[in-house]
Write an enzyme that holds these catalytic residues in place. Structure first.
Site, short mmCIF file in Angstrom:
data_model
loop_
_atom_site.label_atom_id
_atom_site.label_comp_id
_atom_site.label_asym_id
_atom_site.label_seq_id
_atom_site.Cartn_x
_atom_site.Cartn_y
_atom_site.Cartn_z
N GLU A 28 0.82 -1.21 0.00
CA GLU A 28 0.00 0.00 0.00
C GLU A 28 0.86 1.27 0.00
O GLU A 28 0.85 2.05 0.97
CB GLU A 28 -0.95 0.01 1.20
CG GLU A 28 -2.03 -1.05 1.10
CD GLU A 28 -3.10 -0.89 2.16
OE1 GLU A 28 -2.84 -0.22 3.19
OE2 GLU A 28 -4.19 -1.43 1.98
N GLU A 77 -6.57 -7.52 -0.61
CA GLU A 77 -6.99 -7.50 0.80
C GLU A 77 -8.43 -7.04 0.89
O GLU A 77 -8.84 -6.11 0.18
CB GLU A 77 -6.21 -6.45 1.60
CG GLU A 77 -4.78 -6.77 1.91
CD GLU A 77 -4.15 -5.63 2.74
OE1 GLU A 77 -4.87 -4.96 3.49
OE2 GLU A 77 -2.94 -5.44 2.59
#
Ligand code: GLA
Length: 668
Positions: free
Chosen positions: A152, A309
Site C-alpha cells: 500500500e 486485501e
C-alpha cells in the site's frame, strides 16, 4: 497485461500470511486449515524486514526459507513481498534523516510502519539492497508465483515535507518546466509576490499563513505520487532482472479517502493490478462502493485484477468497527469477482494476538474454527472453486465515467467557490443510479480512446487539460452522448481559469454559457421544474444552442436552466448545473442512457446487483441479492448456475442475501 501471468489455477484464494508472528508449532495447523478452506495463494514477508536483517548487511533468511518450503510442500503458492514498507528500528537510528516530516515541520518517529521519507537516498539504498538479496535468493523458488512489491504505497507517508524532499521536488519541477520562467507562468506567481528567481527558493507547500498557490499544491501532489512510483519501479526492476518471468504487483487502495496516488500513471507499471478494499462502517450501501472500486480497478488494469486485501469481518481502524451481517462475507467477495477480480484475498489469514491489529478480523478468527467466519471462509473457498472457468473473462460496458486524479486534487484545493465538493461523492452520486439499474460501467481517463462507448459521463471534471477536453468534445461531435456535471472544464492543466464564461472547456459542446456561480450552502436546496430539488450548486446558465430540460423554480435563479441538452455534431451533450436529489438524478440518467441507446445488463428486482463478465466461450451473469426477499431473474436458455452446478431453466431464483453466477451462451 504482460506475458507475466499468475501461475495459480482458477480464482486465487488466500490472504496475508504472517507465520513469523506465531510459534512454528502453529504452522502445521495453518497448512491443514488452509487446505480445508481451499487456500491457493498467500502473501508472505510483508512486514519481516527487522527479522530478515537484524543489523545492517547481516541477513537471516532461515525462517523465510522454511516458510516458503513449507508452502510449496503443501501446494500453496507464495506472493512474496518485499518487506520495504516497514524498515527496522536500527535503520532509523542510523539514518534519522530518513524519517518523514509533516506539513507543520514535525519529524515523525519510528515505531509503527511506513515512517520513511519517499525521497530519502538512505531508504532507497537500504530497500534496494534488501530487495536484491531477496530476489537473488528466491527468484527460482518453486513456491514464488508473484512479487508483492512493498505494501500500500503512500498509505501513511504519501507526502514528506523535509529538506531532502524539497530538493527532489525542485528536480521534478526542473524536469517538468525546464525554466524558472515557465514555472512562474504556470504557477501564476505574479500573484501575491510569489515570483521565484532561483530554484532553491521553491519549497514544498509547508504550513503557511494564508492559502498557498494552487498550482504549487497541485504539482506537489503530482510530485508526491511520482516519488513513490519511482520507488516501486526501482524495486520492480531489481526483481525483474532476477526473475524475468515472475509478475510483479503492488496493492492499490482505490477506496474512499485515499487519493494520494495517480493510479492511471501507476497501473501500466504493474504486471498484475491488485487492490485492497475495506467497507466503511458508516456506509449503509457498501456494496455500491465495492462495485465502484471494482469497476475502477478493472478499468485501471484493462482486464482482470486481484483483490489483495479485504476483511472477513470488522476492521480496527474506524471509530466503531462493524462486523459483517449474515451472508455479507460471501456477497462482498463475489461482488469483487463480478467486477473482474481473478483472485480473492484477505487481511489476514490468522487473527493476531498482539500488535496494533489485534482487533482486526481474519480468515481464522480468535475464536478458532468453531465460528461463523471460519464456516463462511470454507464455503467461499468452495464457491471460488466452482467459478474456476470465470477466470480471465472481462467486462463489457457501453458507458464510461471519466475519473481523473488531477481533477480530484484540484477540485478539493482550498479557496474554491464551494468547499463542499468532494470528488468521490460526486462520482458516486452518478454511479449509484447506474448500479441500481444494472448498467455496466467502465472508468476512463479524459484522453482515453472512447470509440467503444455510447455514453460518457463526467460528473466532476473541474480540471481538464486541452487534450482531454478535445477528446470528450470530439466524442459528442462524432455521435456519442456526453453528460457533464457542474464545475467541470473550469481550469486547464495548470489550474488556470478558462476565460469567457463557464463551464470553460465544455461551453461549446454543451451549448451553454454561465456568467456567475451560485453555490448552495450546506442544507440549502433549490427547487427544480418537474418536482425535484438540487443541492450543492446552482449557476446562472444562459442557453447558447442547448435546450432547457429543467430549470430552477426558486431562489435568485428562478427560471434559469438547471439541466440542459444540446445537439452537438451528430451526438448530444447534457449539462447538469446542480446536484439533483437522488430520485431526480436517477430519472435524468435514465433519460440520458436511453438517449444514448444503452440497455442494462439484465432486468432484475430492486436491490439485486447485476454484472456481466464475458469469456471466450460463455458469458457469466452475476446476480447478488442484497435484499431480504427472494428474487427471480430471467436467464438465457441453456444457462447453468455455477455455484450449485444446476441447470437454470429460463430463470434463476436468488434467495434473500444470496448470490448466483450463471453461465450463459455467449451473445454477440
Ligand atoms: C491495510 C494494510 C494491511 C492491514 C490492513 C488492515 O490494508 O495493507 O497490512 O493493516 O490495512 O485493514
Amino acid at each position: 497485461m504482460t506475458a507475466r501471468a499468475l501461475k495459480v489455477p482458477g480464482i486465487a484464494y488466500g490472504g496475508d500470511y504472517n507465520p513469523e508472528q506465531w510459534p512454528e508449532e502453529v504452522w502445521a495447523e495453518d497448512m491443514r486449515l488452509m487446505a480445508e478452506a481451499g487456500v491457493t495463494m498467500v502473501s508472505v514477508n510483508i512486514f519481516s524486514w527487522a527479522l530478515l536483517e537484524p543489523s545492517e548487511g547481516a541477513y537471516d533468511f532461515s525462517r523465510l526459507d522454511r516458510i516458503l518450503d513449507m508452502l510449496h510442500a503443501h501446494g500453496i503458492a507464495a506472493d512474496l513481498a518485499t518487506p520495504t514498507a516497514a524498515p527496522p528500528a536500527w535503520f532509523f537510528v542510523e539514518h534519522p534523516d530518513a524519517l518523514p516530516v509533516d506539513k507543520d515541520g514535525r519529524r515523525l518517529s519510528y515505531g509503527s510502519r511506513q515512517t520513511f521519507c519517499p525521497s530519502s537516498p538512505a531508504y532507497r539504498e537500504a530497500a534496494l539492497r534488501m530487495v536484491g538479496e531477496l530476489a537473488g535468493r528466491y527468484a527460482d523458488h518453486p513456491a514464488v508465483v508473484m512479487w508483492h512489491v512493498h505494501n500500500e504505497y503512500g498509505c501513511h507517508n504519501a507526502e514528506c515535507y523535509c529538506d531532502v524532499s524539497a530538493e527532489a521536488f525542485r528536480a521534478w519541477l526542473q524536469d517538468r518546466y525546464a525554466s524558472l520562467d515557465a514555472l512562474n507562468h504556470a504557477w501564476g506567481t505574479t500573484f501575491w509576490s510569489q515570483w521565484y528567481y532561483d530554484w532553491d527558493q521553491i519549497l514544498p507547500p509547508r504550513a503557511t499563513g494564508a492559502v498557498p498557490n494552487p498550482t504549487h499544491q497541485l504539482d506537489w501532489r503530482r510530485f508526491s505520487s511520482d516519488a513513490l512510483l519511482s520507488l516501486y519501479e526501482a524495486e520492480r526492476d531489481v526483481l525483474r532482472e532476477a526473475a524475468p518471468a515472475t509478475p510483479a504487483t503492488t496493492n492499490f487502495m482505490v477506496m474512499y479517502n485515499f487519493d494520494a496516488l495517480d493510479y492511471w500513471r501507476w497501473a501500466p507499471q504493474l504486471d498484475i493490478v491488485s487492490n485492497d478494499h475495506y467497507l466503511q462502517s458508516a456506509d449503509p450501501e457498501s456494496q455500491i462502493d465495492i462495485a465502484l472500486s471494482g469497476d475502477l480497478v478493472r478499468s485501471l488494469a484493462g482486464g482482470p485484477w486481484l483483490l489483495m486485501e479485504h476483511s472477513t469481518g470488522a476492521v480496527n481502524w474506524q471509530p466503531v468497527n462493524r462486523a459483517k451481517t449474515a451472508g455479507e462475507l460471501r456477497r462482498n467477495a463475489l461482488g469483487h469477482v463480478a467486477r473482474g477480480a481473478d483472485g480473492i484475498a484477505y487481511f489476514q489469514w490468522r487473527a493476531a494476538k498482539a500488535g496494533a491489529e489485534q482487533w482486526h478480523s481474519a480468515m481464522l478468527p480468535h475464536a478458532g474454527t468453531d465460528s461463523q467466519i471460519w464456516r463462511d471462509v470454507v464455503q467461499l473457498g468452495a464457491d471460488l472453486r466452482a467459478l474456476d472457468e470465470v477466470r480471465g473473462s472481462v467486462g463489457a460496458a457501453e458507458v464510461a465515467i471519466v475519473w481523473d486524479w488531477n481533477a480530484r486534487w484540484a477540485v478539493e484545493l482550498p479557496s474554491q467557490p464551494s468547499g463542499e465538493l468532494h470528488f468521490q461523492d460526486l462520482v458516486r452520486a452518478w454511479y449509484e443510479p447506474l448500479w441500481r439499474a444494472g448498467v455496466a460501467v467502465d472508468f476512463v481517463r479524459p484522453d482515453a480512446d472512447l470509440s467503444s462507448y455510447r455514453l460518457v459521463l463526467a460528473p466532476s471534471l473541474y480540471l481538464v487539460d486541452d487534450e482531454g477536453a478535445a477528446n470528450l468534445t470530439a466524442f459528442a461531435e462524432r455521435g456519442g452522448t456526453l453528460a457533464v456535471g457542474f464545475h467541470s472544464g473550469m481550469v486547464d492543466a495548470n489550474c488556470h481559469v478558462r476565460l469567457g464564461g463557464y463551464p470553460g472547456a465544455f461551453r461549446e459542446a454543451l451549448g451553454v454559457r454561465t456568467d456567475e456561480l451560485f453555490p448552495l450552502l450546506p442544507g440549502e436546496s433549490v427547487g427544480l421544474t418537474g418536482g425535484g430539488t438540487g443541492v450543492l450548486w446552482s449557476e446562472r446558465v444562459r442557453l447558447a444552442g442547448a435546450e432547457a430540460v429543467a430549470s430552477y423554480t426558486d431562489g435568485p435563479l428562478s427560471g434559469v436552466p438547471a439541466v440542459t441538452r444540446n445537439s452537438h455534431g451528430s451526438g448530444s451533450s447534457w449539462y447538469l448545473a446542480t446536484q439533483p436529489d437522488p430520485a431526480t438524478l436517477a430519472g435524468l440518467l435514465d433519460l440520458i442512457r436511453r438517449d444514448a441507446g444503452v440497455e442494462p445488463v439484465r432486468k432484475a428486482p430492486e436491490g439485486v446487483e447485476v454484472a456481466l463478465r464475458r469469456g471466450a466461450e460463455a458469458d457469466y451473469l452475476f446476480l447478488i441479492n442484497h435484499t431480504g426477499r427472494d428474487a427471480e431473474v430471467a436467464v438465457a436458455p441453456g444457462a447453468v448456475e455455477l455455484l450449485t452446478g444446476k441447470p437454470a431453466a429460463g430463470s434463476v431464483t436468488v434467495a434473500a442475501g444470496e448470490a448466483a453466477v450463471v453461465r450463459e451462451p455467449r451473445r454477440d
